[in-house]
Design a protein around this motif. Structure first.
Motif, PDB file in Angstrom:
ATOM      1  N   GLU A  40       0.828  -1.207   0.000  1.00 53.02           N
ATOM      2  CA  GLU A  40       0.000   0.000   0.000  1.00 53.02           C
ATOM      3  C   GLU A  40       0.863   1.258   0.000  1.00 53.02           C
ATOM      4  OE1 GLU A  40      -2.437  -0.414   3.421  1.00 53.02           O
ATOM      5  OE2 GLU A  40      -3.669  -2.027   2.572  1.00 53.02           O
ATOM      6  N   LYS A  41       1.917   1.266   0.809  1.00 49.91           N
ATOM      7  CA  LYS A  41       2.808   2.421   0.864  1.00 49.91           C
ATOM      8  C   LYS A  41       3.505   2.630  -0.480  1.00 49.91           C
ATOM      9  CE  LYS A  41       2.115   3.480   5.200  1.00 49.91           C
ATOM     10  NZ  LYS A  41       3.157   3.323   6.217  1.00 49.91           N
ATOM     11  N   THR A  42       3.900   1.537  -1.118  1.00 47.43           N
ATOM     12  CA  THR A  42       4.535   1.640  -2.433  1.00 47.43           C
ATOM     13  C   THR A  42       3.583   2.251  -3.445  1.00 47.43           C
ATOM     14  OG1 THR A  42       5.922  -0.286  -1.964  1.00 47.43           O
ATOM     15  CG2 THR A  42       5.672   0.341  -4.269  1.00 47.43           C
ATOM     16  N   GLN A  43       2.323   1.813  -3.417  1.00 48.69           N
ATOM     17  CA  GLN A  43       1.324   2.371  -4.331  1.00 48.69           C
ATOM     18  C   GLN A  43       1.076   3.845  -4.051  1.00 48.69           C
ATOM     19  OE1 GLN A  43      -2.077  -0.170  -3.841  1.00 48.69           O
ATOM     20  NE2 GLN A  43      -1.113  -1.921  -4.861  1.00 48.69           N
ATOM     21  N   THR A  44       1.028   4.205  -2.768  1.00 45.11           N
ATOM     22  CA  THR A  44       0.812   5.612  -2.403  1.00 45.11           C
ATOM     23  C   THR A  44       1.934   6.491  -2.924  1.00 45.11           C
ATOM     24  OG1 THR A  44      -0.443   5.025  -0.422  1.00 45.11           O
ATOM     25  CG2 THR A  44       0.552   7.215  -0.477  1.00 45.11           C
ATOM     26  N   LEU A  45       3.172   6.067  -2.703  1.00 42.79           N
ATOM     27  CA  LEU A  45       4.318   6.842  -3.186  1.00 42.79           C
ATOM     28  C   LEU A  45       4.318   6.933  -4.706  1.00 42.79           C
ATOM     29  CD1 LEU A  45       7.094   5.480  -0.797  1.00 42.79           C
ATOM     30  CD2 LEU A  45       6.010   7.730  -0.726  1.00 42.79           C
ATOM     31  N   ALA A  46       3.895   5.863  -5.373  1.00 42.28           N
ATOM     32  CA  ALA A  46       3.844   5.881  -6.838  1.00 42.28           C
ATOM     33  C   ALA A  46       2.789   6.860  -7.338  1.00 42.28           C
ATOM     34  CB  ALA A  46       3.556   4.478  -7.361  1.00 42.28           C
ATOM     35  N   ARG A  47       1.634   6.895  -6.671  1.00 47.00           N
ATOM     36  CA  ARG A  47       0.580   7.843  -7.069  1.00 47.00           C
ATOM     37  C   ARG A  47       1.036   9.279  -6.873  1.00 47.00           C
ATOM     38  NH1 ARG A  47      -2.956   4.147  -4.507  1.00 47.00           N
ATOM     39  NH2 ARG A  47      -2.876   5.404  -2.610  1.00 47.00           N
ATOM     40  N   ILE A  48       1.676   9.543  -5.737  1.00 45.08           N
ATOM     41  CA  ILE A  48       2.142  10.908  -5.460  1.00 45.08           C
ATOM     42  C   ILE A  48       3.180  11.332  -6.486  1.00 45.08           C
ATOM     43  CG2 ILE A  48       3.396  12.331  -3.793  1.00 45.08           C
ATOM     44  CD1 ILE A  48       2.067  10.696  -1.580  1.00 45.08           C
ATOM     45  N   ALA A  49       4.115  10.441  -6.806  1.00 43.50           N
ATOM     46  CA  ALA A  49       5.141  10.749  -7.805  1.00 43.50           C
ATOM     47  C   ALA A  49       4.512  10.996  -9.174  1.00 43.50           C
ATOM     48  CB  ALA A  49       6.151   9.609  -7.880  1.00 43.50           C
ATOM     49  N   TRP A  51       1.466  12.190  -9.815  1.00 39.18           N
ATOM     50  CA  TRP A  51       0.798  13.489  -9.849  1.00 39.18           C
ATOM     51  C   TRP A  51       1.803  14.637  -9.794  1.00 39.18           C
ATOM     52  CZ3 TRP A  51      -3.614  13.980 -11.866  1.00 39.18           C
ATOM     53  CH2 TRP A  51      -4.596  13.004 -11.734  1.00 39.18           C
ATOM     54  N   GLN A  52       2.920  14.438  -9.135  1.00 44.86           N
ATOM     55  CA  GLN A  52       3.954  15.468  -9.119  1.00 44.86           C
ATOM     56  C   GLN A  52       4.502  15.706 -10.523  1.00 44.86           C
ATOM     57  OE1 GLN A  52       6.696  13.924  -6.185  1.00 44.86           O
ATOM     58  NE2 GLN A  52       5.827  15.159  -4.534  1.00 44.86           N
ATOM     59  N   GLN A  53       4.633  14.643 -11.302  1.00 43.95           N
ATOM     60  CA  GLN A  53       5.106  14.775 -12.677  1.00 43.95           C
ATOM     61  C   GLN A  53       4.080  15.471 -13.561  1.00 43.95           C
ATOM     62  OE1 GLN A  53       6.074  10.794 -13.905  1.00 43.95           O
ATOM     63  NE2 GLN A  53       7.949  10.695 -12.690  1.00 43.95           N
ATOM     64  N   GLN A  54       2.789  15.249 -13.295  1.00 43.48           N
ATOM     65  CA  GLN A  54       1.745  15.836 -14.127  1.00 43.48           C
ATOM     66  C   GLN A  54       1.442  17.289 -13.766  1.00 43.48           C
ATOM     67  OE1 GLN A  54      -1.741  13.416 -14.509  1.00 43.48           O
ATOM     68  NE2 GLN A  54      -0.601  11.536 -14.890  1.00 43.48           N
ATOM     69  N   GLY A  55       1.908  17.716 -12.597  1.00 37.33           N
ATOM     70  CA  GLY A  55       1.711  19.111 -12.215  1.00 37.33           C
ATOM     71  C   GLY A  55       0.495  19.319 -11.328  1.00 37.33           C
ATOM     72  N   ALA A  56       0.449  20.483 -10.691  1.00 30.86           N
ATOM     73  CA  ALA A  56      -0.613  20.804  -9.743  1.00 30.86           C
ATOM     74  C   ALA A  56      -1.891  21.217 -10.467  1.00 30.86           C
ATOM     75  CB  ALA A  56      -0.160  21.922  -8.803  1.00 30.86           C
ATOM     76  N   VAL A  57      -3.012  21.088  -9.758  1.00 32.36           N
ATOM     77  CA  VAL A  57      -4.322  21.424 -10.319  1.00 32.36           C
ATOM     78  C   VAL A  57      -5.064  22.340  -9.347  1.00 32.36           C
ATOM     79  CG1 VAL A  57      -4.407  19.192 -11.501  1.00 32.36           C
ATOM     80  CG2 VAL A  57      -5.520  19.453  -9.281  1.00 32.36           C
ATOM     81  N   ARG A  70      -7.984  10.328  -7.383  1.00 33.24           N
ATOM     82  CA  ARG A  70      -7.580  11.651  -6.899  1.00 33.24           C
ATOM     83  C   ARG A  70      -6.499  11.601  -5.833  1.00 33.24           C
ATOM     84  NH1 ARG A  70     -13.577  14.308  -5.923  1.00 33.24           N
ATOM     85  NH2 ARG A  70     -14.211  14.451  -8.113  1.00 33.24           N
ATOM     86  N   ASP A  71      -6.382  10.493  -5.146  1.00 34.11           N
ATOM     87  CA  ASP A  71      -5.477  10.431  -4.001  1.00 34.11           C
ATOM     88  C   ASP A  71      -4.043  10.736  -4.413  1.00 34.11           C
ATOM     89  OD1 ASP A  71      -5.374   9.706  -1.109  1.00 34.11           O
ATOM     90  OD2 ASP A  71      -3.877   8.314  -1.843  1.00 34.11           O
ATOM     91  N   GLY A  72      -3.456  11.756  -3.786  1.00 30.56           N
ATOM     92  CA  GLY A  72      -2.087  12.144  -4.086  1.00 30.56           C
ATOM     93  C   GLY A  72      -1.957  13.315  -5.043  1.00 30.56           C
ATOM     94  N   VAL A  73      -3.086  13.864  -5.502  1.00 29.45           N
ATOM     95  CA  VAL A  73      -3.051  14.992  -6.439  1.00 29.45           C
ATOM     96  C   VAL A  73      -2.394  16.199  -5.770  1.00 29.45           C
ATOM     97  CG1 VAL A  73      -4.467  16.643  -7.713  1.00 29.45           C
ATOM     98  CG2 VAL A  73      -5.066  14.227  -7.732  1.00 29.45           C
ATOM     99  N   GLY A 155      -0.570  22.105  -1.699  1.00 28.08           N
ATOM    100  CA  GLY A 155      -0.468  20.918  -0.873  1.00 28.08           C
ATOM    101  C   GLY A 155      -0.856  19.663  -1.612  1.00 28.08           C
ATOM    102  N   ILE A 156      -1.004  18.603  -0.846  1.00 27.63           N
ATOM    103  CA  ILE A 156      -1.324  17.294  -1.398  1.00 27.63           C
ATOM    104  C   ILE A 156      -2.731  16.903  -0.992  1.00 27.63           C
ATOM    105  CG2 ILE A 156      -0.233  16.142   0.576  1.00 27.63           C
ATOM    106  CD1 ILE A 156       0.475  13.846  -1.275  1.00 27.63           C
TER     107      ILE A 156
END
Length: 255
Positions: A40-49, A51-57, A70-73, A155-156
């Motif tokens: 789960e932690k690996t998936q969370t970090l992957a989602r955050i990374a 969204w960081q690459q795609q930019g903020a919204v 949406r989680d991690g946007v 923020g996240i």
């Protein structure tokens, strides 16, 4: 009962067998649970990374994203505080001190602008965690807060915020701020006359309060280490049980 194998006699006592099986099942369950937590932690970090690459919204863009994804946007927009609503999440400890997390609802300034948002009567609101504030010594006294009318929300966004609630969530005394036990979207949305996005944005920059949130506290590697630890303990239980029941000579067998 006895079993002969490998030139040894193995004495089987069923009460001890059941106890060992229960302990073994518990240890293997803990190992599997920690391994799941690592995944789960690996998936969370992957989602955050991602969204960081795609930019903020902003809020408008957030509403177009599937709720499951949406989680991690990463959020970045000028927000306006929907005064006077402030919620204080109880029992938050930071650096050994008890305090509160400060939660407010904001709208996007551009969406509520008469020129840009004329077609939208009530734009969606978003909850923002501004950070931590120390609690006064007296329980019945809430901290004095200074919330800026407008601020840049950076923020996240986390959609997984629900925890275990025991008892009443909101202490509603008819005044603001209100003390709450956890962020529950349904119970907080009744105070707003507009849609409230399910989730919470944790401010990461430029907050008047102490920012302490981390999306992942224990890294996946730590959970994997715990999983290995529980698994090795399970093996140790089996080995100890076998050694304790082994007999070399028939004379030592207890029938």
């Amino acid at each position: 009962m006895t079993i002969i194998a490998f030139n040894r006699y193995w004495v089987v006592r069923w009460p001890w067998v059941l106890i060992n099986l229960l302990v073994l099942a518990l240890l293997l369950g803990l190992s599997f649970w920690q391994w799941q937590r690592a995944a789960e932690k690996t998936q969370t970090l992957a989602r955050i990374a991602k969204w960081q690459q795609q930019g903020a919204v902003d809020i408008a863009r957030l509403t177009t994203i599937n709720a499951i994804g949406r989680d991690g946007v990463q959020m970045d927009f000028m927000g306006r505080w929907l005064a006077p609503m402030v919620w204080l999440v109880d029992n938050k400890m930071v650096n050994g001190r008890i305090g509160y997390d400060v939660i407010i609802a904001v709208e996007d300034v551009s969406a509520s602008d008469p020129v840009h948002g004329a077609s939208q009567e009530k734009p969606a609101a978003l909850l923002v965690n501004l950070g931590w504030v120390a609690a006064p010594l007296q329980r019945d006294v809430l901290p004095a807060l200074d919330i800026p009318t407008e601020m840049r929300v950076q923020g996240i966004f986390r959609s997984r915020i629900t925890g275990v609630l025991l008892g009443t969530n909101i202490e509603n005394k008819g005044t603001w701020p209100m003390r709450i036990q956890q962020v529950d979207i349904e119970s907080l949305s009744v105070h707003l006359n507009r849609p409230l996005i399910y989730g919470l944005t944790y401010q990461e920059k430029n907050s008047p309060y102490l920012i302490h949130y981390r999306p992942v506290i224990l890294p996946p590697e730590r959970h994997k280490a715990y999983a290995l630890q529980w698994f090795l303990l399970a093996i140790a239980v089996v080995v100890i049980a076998l050694l304790a029941s082994a007999r070399k000579h028939p004379q030592g067998i207890e029938l």
